[in-house]
Design an enzyme around this catalytic site. Structure first.
Site, mmCIF file in Angstrom:
data_model
loop_
_atom_site.group_PDB
_atom_site.id
_atom_site.type_symbol
_atom_site.label_atom_id
_atom_site.label_comp_id
_atom_site.label_asym_id
_atom_site.label_seq_id
_atom_site.Cartn_x
_atom_site.Cartn_y
_atom_site.Cartn_z
ATOM 1 N N GLY A 1 0.780 -1.240 0.000
ATOM 2 C CA GLY A 1 0.000 0.000 0.000
ATOM 3 C C GLY A 1 0.803 1.277 0.000
ATOM 4 N N SER A 2 2.075 1.224 -0.438
ATOM 5 C CA SER A 2 2.856 2.467 -0.416
ATOM 6 C C SER A 2 2.399 3.433 -1.514
ATOM 7 C CB SER A 2 4.358 2.180 -0.541
ATOM 8 O OG SER A 2 4.689 1.732 -1.821
ATOM 9 N N ASN A 3 1.931 2.918 -2.648
ATOM 10 C CA ASN A 3 1.404 3.825 -3.679
ATOM 11 C C ASN A 3 0.114 4.486 -3.218
ATOM 12 O OD1 ASN A 3 2.928 4.010 -6.371
ATOM 13 N ND2 ASN A 3 3.108 1.845 -5.819
ATOM 14 N N ARG B 1 -14.664 -15.878 -10.757
ATOM 15 C CA ARG B 1 -14.100 -14.545 -10.914
ATOM 16 C C ARG B 1 -15.217 -13.541 -11.200
ATOM 17 N NH1 ARG B 1 -9.208 -12.767 -14.949
ATOM 18 N NH2 ARG B 1 -10.592 -13.346 -16.636
ATOM 19 N N MET C 1 -3.112 -7.640 -7.208
ATOM 20 C CA MET C 1 -2.450 -8.823 -7.764
ATOM 21 C C MET C 1 -3.395 -9.750 -8.532
ATOM 22 S SD MET C 1 0.604 -8.202 -7.126
ATOM 23 C CE MET C 1 1.457 -9.728 -7.481
ATOM 24 N N ARG C 2 -4.465 -9.203 -9.104
ATOM 25 C CA ARG C 2 -5.375 -10.049 -9.887
ATOM 26 C C ARG C 2 -5.562 -9.443 -11.266
ATOM 27 N NH1 ARG C 2 -7.293 -14.074 -7.155
ATOM 28 N NH2 ARG C 2 -6.904 -13.909 -4.918
ATOM 29 N N LEU D 1 -7.836 -8.503 -14.175
ATOM 30 C CA LEU D 1 -9.259 -8.208 -14.322
ATOM 31 C C LEU D 1 -9.743 -8.715 -15.680
ATOM 32 C CD1 LEU D 1 -9.051 -4.631 -12.822
ATOM 33 C CD2 LEU D 1 -10.201 -6.595 -11.767
ATOM 34 N N HIS E 1 3.147 0.113 -13.101
ATOM 35 C CA HIS E 1 3.960 -1.095 -13.257
ATOM 36 C C HIS E 1 5.437 -0.709 -13.118
ATOM 37 C CE1 HIS E 1 4.999 -5.088 -14.600
ATOM 38 N NE2 HIS E 1 5.917 -4.528 -15.366
#
Ligand code: GRF
EC number: 2.1.2.2
Length: 205
Positions: A14-16, A67, A92-93, A95, A111
């Site tokens: 969660g740093s971003n 999903r 981390m998924r 979409l 990214h």
């Protein structure tokens, strides 16, 4: 002008997200975080949000049979909070096209490489293994591919001969924390237009 409501999807540290919160607080980003959603109940990002006055919740992928059902639950929560822009910050998924179509042109990701080099996981290790002298980070709109959507902003970061994955990741992360709020600020100011793969930045009047 009305503030753009953003919804942040995050799976880890969660740093971003923190950089986005800091930019809003510092007046560098005219947006409101409507909701933070993690797919992982253990995520540090949720601990980070304790005591912060922003709605944060977990939608645990493991509790959904498919999903599609998971994505419906996420989309519903984003709609409840009137989210206008979906911000992936270490989510981390992958979409599906179904979810992406629901928020067409309204999902951003960051990214840790200069795309199209080194998409997917462990981009920093890929860059080190390849021996590039420059890598960096990319903010892009999300399409159904793996880190293939139209590029909004990129920042170059040097690779040093002494770098480990950790030191390189740290240097790239520092650049990410500046780049993501900048890209979001451009979007929120209505300064991004996309035509196919090309994202243009409109000058301020
Ligand atoms: C960042 O390196 C970002 O580029 C990638 O995932 C990482 C998330 O870090 N997509 P954090 O959770 O924001 O600290």
């Amino acid at each position: 002008m009305k503030k753009t409501v953003i919804g942040v999807l995050a799976s880890g540290r969660g740093s971003n997200l923190q950089a986005i919160i800091d930019a809003i607080q510092a007046g560098r980003l005219d947006a409101k975080i409507g909701v933070v959603i993690s797919d992982n109940p253990e995520a540090n990002v949720l601990k980070r949000m304790a005591g912060v006055d922003i709605q944060a919740l977990c939608i645990d992928r493991r509790l959904f049979a498919s999903r599609r059902q998971f994505e419906d639950a996420v989309a519903e929560e984003l709609a409840i909070h009137h989210v206008e822009l979906v911000v992936l910050a270490g989510f981390m998924r992958i979409l599906s096209q179904y979810f992406i179509d629901r928020f067409a042109g309204k999902i951003m990701n960051i990214h840790p490489s200069l795309l199209p080099a080194f998409p997917g996981e462990n981009a920093q290790a890929q860059a080190l293994a390849y021996g590039v002298k420059v890598t960096g980070c990319t903010v892009h709109f999300v399409d159904a591919g793996m880190d293939t959507g139209p590029i909004i902003l990129q920042e170059a970061v040097p690779v040093l001969g002494t770098d480990t994955v950790e030191t390189l990741s740290e240097r790239i992360l520092h650049a990410e924390h500046i780049l993501y709020p900048r890209a979001l600020a451009l979007y929120c100011a209505g300064r991004l237009t996309a035509a196919g793969r090309h994202v243009n930045i409109i000058d301020k009047e």
